[in-house]
Design an enzyme around this catalytic site. Structure first.
Site, PDB file in Angstrom:
ATOM      1  N   ARG A 100       3.223  -0.993  12.283  1.00 45.54           N
ATOM      2  CA  ARG A 100       3.493  -0.301  11.005  1.00 45.54           C
ATOM      3  C   ARG A 100       4.514   0.790  11.289  1.00 45.54           C
ATOM      4  O   ARG A 100       4.262   1.692  12.088  1.00 45.54           O
ATOM      5  CB  ARG A 100       2.214   0.322  10.450  1.00 45.54           C
ATOM      6  CG  ARG A 100       2.473   1.344   9.345  1.00 45.54           C
ATOM      7  CD  ARG A 100       1.220   1.757   8.638  1.00 45.54           C
ATOM      8  NE  ARG A 100       0.690   0.655   7.839  1.00 45.54           N
ATOM      9  CZ  ARG A 100      -0.313   0.757   6.977  1.00 45.54           C
ATOM     10  NH1 ARG A 100      -0.914   1.919   6.792  1.00 45.54           N
ATOM     11  NH2 ARG A 100      -0.722  -0.279   6.297  1.00 45.54           N
ATOM     12  N   HIS A 127       5.178  -5.280   2.756  1.00 45.04           N
ATOM     13  CA  HIS A 127       3.782  -5.218   3.245  1.00 45.04           C
ATOM     14  C   HIS A 127       3.202  -6.632   3.160  1.00 45.04           C
ATOM     15  O   HIS A 127       2.297  -6.893   2.371  1.00 45.04           O
ATOM     16  CB  HIS A 127       3.007  -4.216   2.384  1.00 45.04           C
ATOM     17  CG  HIS A 127       1.703  -3.776   2.970  1.00 45.04           C
ATOM     18  ND1 HIS A 127       1.283  -4.128   4.249  1.00 45.04           N
ATOM     19  CD2 HIS A 127       0.704  -2.991   2.455  1.00 45.04           C
ATOM     20  CE1 HIS A 127       0.106  -3.586   4.476  1.00 45.04           C
ATOM     21  NE2 HIS A 127      -0.267  -2.898   3.411  1.00 45.04           N
ATOM     22  N   GLN A 130      -0.653  -7.624   3.327  1.00 49.77           N
ATOM     23  CA  GLN A 130      -1.404  -7.300   2.108  1.00 49.77           C
ATOM     24  C   GLN A 130      -1.290  -8.423   1.078  1.00 49.77           C
ATOM     25  O   GLN A 130      -2.242  -8.746   0.371  1.00 49.77           O
ATOM     26  CB  GLN A 130      -0.867  -5.991   1.510  1.00 49.77           C
ATOM     27  CG  GLN A 130      -1.563  -5.570   0.238  1.00 49.77           C
ATOM     28  CD  GLN A 130      -2.987  -5.089   0.476  1.00 49.77           C
ATOM     29  OE1 GLN A 130      -3.198  -4.192   1.271  1.00 49.77           O
ATOM     30  NE2 GLN A 130      -3.962  -5.676  -0.211  1.00 49.77           N
ATOM     31  N   ASP A 223       0.388   0.333  -7.455  1.00 48.10           N
ATOM     32  CA  ASP A 223       0.350   0.928  -6.118  1.00 48.10           C
ATOM     33  C   ASP A 223       0.670   2.405  -6.289  1.00 48.10           C
ATOM     34  O   ASP A 223       1.160   2.829  -7.354  1.00 48.10           O
ATOM     35  CB  ASP A 223       1.390   0.228  -5.215  1.00 48.10           C
ATOM     36  CG  ASP A 223       1.353   0.730  -3.772  1.00 48.10           C
ATOM     37  OD1 ASP A 223       0.341   1.349  -3.365  1.00 48.10           O
ATOM     38  OD2 ASP A 223       2.338   0.502  -3.045  1.00 48.10           O
ATOM     39  N   CYS A 263      -3.659  -2.170  -3.602  1.00 49.51           N
ATOM     40  CA  CYS A 263      -3.817  -2.272  -2.142  1.00 49.51           C
ATOM     41  C   CYS A 263      -4.577  -1.098  -1.552  1.00 49.51           C
ATOM     42  O   CYS A 263      -5.042  -1.191  -0.417  1.00 49.51           O
ATOM     43  CB  CYS A 263      -2.448  -2.433  -1.484  1.00 49.51           C
ATOM     44  SG  CYS A 263      -1.365  -1.002  -1.704  1.00 49.51           S
ATOM     45  N   ARG A 291      -8.215  -8.366   3.691  1.00 46.96           N
ATOM     46  CA  ARG A 291      -7.205  -8.037   4.706  1.00 46.96           C
ATOM     47  C   ARG A 291      -7.591  -8.656   6.045  1.00 46.96           C
ATOM     48  O   ARG A 291      -6.750  -9.200   6.760  1.00 46.96           O
ATOM     49  CB  ARG A 291      -7.069  -6.517   4.865  1.00 46.96           C
ATOM     50  CG  ARG A 291      -6.513  -5.783   3.656  1.00 46.96           C
ATOM     51  CD  ARG A 291      -5.065  -6.123   3.424  1.00 46.96           C
ATOM     52  NE  ARG A 291      -4.245  -5.797   4.584  1.00 46.96           N
ATOM     53  CZ  ARG A 291      -3.808  -4.575   4.892  1.00 46.96           C
ATOM     54  NH1 ARG A 291      -4.075  -3.552   4.110  1.00 46.96           N
ATOM     55  NH2 ARG A 291      -3.061  -4.366   5.961  1.00 46.96           N
TER      56      ARG A 291
HETATM   57  N1  NVA Z   1       3.359   1.573  -0.960  1.00 44.63           N
HETATM   58  C1  NVA Z   1       2.318   2.159  -0.146  1.00 44.63           C
HETATM   59  C2  NVA Z   1       1.376   1.101   0.362  1.00 44.63           C
HETATM   60  C3  NVA Z   1       0.171   1.663   1.077  1.00 44.63           C
HETATM   61  C4  NVA Z   1      -0.709   0.610   1.683  1.00 44.63           C
HETATM   62  C5  NVA Z   1       2.945   2.939   0.998  1.00 44.63           C
HETATM   63  O1  NVA Z   1       3.889   2.452   1.595  1.00 44.63           O
HETATM   64  O2  NVA Z   1       2.463   4.037   1.287  1.00 44.63           O
END
Ligand code: NVA
Length: 308
Positions: A100, A127, A130, A223, A263, A291
């Site tokens: 990540r 992502h 997800q 989100d 998410c 997940r």
């Molecule tokens: N768009 C959010 C997703 C978190 C799982 C982020 O990047 O923080």
């Protein structure tokens, strides 16, 4: 060597294969041990995490492997040493690298040099893990995703919206992103969604009006308005995105049995109201559980492909 760096790394057939595998692994969590040994999987986090770390760690253990947490701040990838050098070191220790981080280009470099499969555990751009979990959740609650209509409301330029466009189109879904100017997906992504949709029947489009996007939708998604790394823009984003909040009034325009996905983490009263998140149409807790099953399937699939 195959990697999972963005949603369209999987063809429609491959995505369906991974989803089938995820469902099978959910039904029999300990029956498949491609990491037996145990072989290790490096999990590196340069941004905060809860679901991703715990679901990968539990899933890797269930696959017979050793989840190896690499503390991003200590590793200092790209700072203390180059991504290329880190990739070559990690590739000598582990079977898969899960990362990540911020820049998609760094993930691409990792994949180029690691010599083992690399998995995107979230970047600024995508992502994809997800989305496998989200599609599995839709399959479980509403059947095959193909042909269904998805409305994504809120920050239409964030990683989740981008992943929805690509993964949704790959699954044959019609994805409508609703966001104000300045928060919309790029033309390039919309074109890519339509290109994928050419073979799956899916599509991607953007509209400003959230009511238009949600009307008749089978799945409604939102989100956070403030993705990780955007914290300094919090006030401007709350002001700009306020009218795109997923409230009971907005959800009332969707199909009667529409599913609500998020998410997480959720910010009640901002991108989603408490009533919607906790309401009967919300499947967010199943989505969070999925997940693990989804990522196990991604890992098992990549390990099989890496060996062949
Ligand atoms: N768009 C959010 C997703 C978190 C799982 C982020 O990047 O923080």
């Amino acid at each position: 060597m195959r990697h999972f760096l963005r949603d369209d790394d999987l063809s429609p057939e491959e995505q369906a294969e991974v989803l089938d595998l995820a469902a099978a692994l959910k039904a029999a969590p300990f029956d498949s041990t491609p990491l037996a040994g145990p072989r290790s999987v490096a999990m590196i986090f340069d941004k905060p995490t809860l679901r991703t770390q715990t679901s990968f760690a539990a899933g890797i253990a269930e696959l017979g492997g050793n989840p190896m947490l690499v503390e991003g701040r200590l590793a200092g990838i790209g700072v203390r040493e180059s991504v290329e050098d880190v990739a070559r070191v990690l590739g000598r220790q582990v079977a898969v690298v899960v990362w990540r981080t911020f820049f998609q280009s760094d993930l691409d470099t990792m994949a180029q040099w690691a010599g083992v499969p690399v998995v995107n555990a979230l970047t600024d751009d995508f992502h994809p893990c997800q989305l496998i979990a989200d599609l599995l959740t839709i399959r479980e609650h509403a059947g095959e995703p193909a042909g269904k209509r998805v409305a994504f409301v809120g920050d239409g330029a964030c990683n989740m919206a981008s992943s929805w466009l690509l993964a949704g189109a790959t699954a044959g879904m019609h994805v409508t992103v609703s966001a104000p100017d300045g928060y919309q997906p790029t033309d390039e992504l919309l074109a890519r969604a339509d290109e994928i949709g050419g073979s799956t029947g899916g599509s991607g489009r953007v509209v400003v009006d959230p009511v238009e996007a949600v009307s008749g939708a089978d799945v409604v998604v939102t989100d956070t308005w403030v993705s990780m790394g955007k914290e300094l823009e919090e006030r401007a984003r709350a002001k700009a995105l306020g009218p795109w909040s997923l409230t009971p009034e907005l959800l009332a325009h969707a199909a009667e049995d529409a599913l609500v996905l998020h998410c997480l983490p959720a910010h009640r009263g901002q991108e989603i109201s408490d009533e919607v998140l906790e309401g009967p149409q919300s499947v967010v807790w199943d989505e969070a559980e999925n997940r693990r099953h989804a990522q196990k399937a991604v890992l098992a699939w990549l390990l099989e492909r890496a060996a062949s």
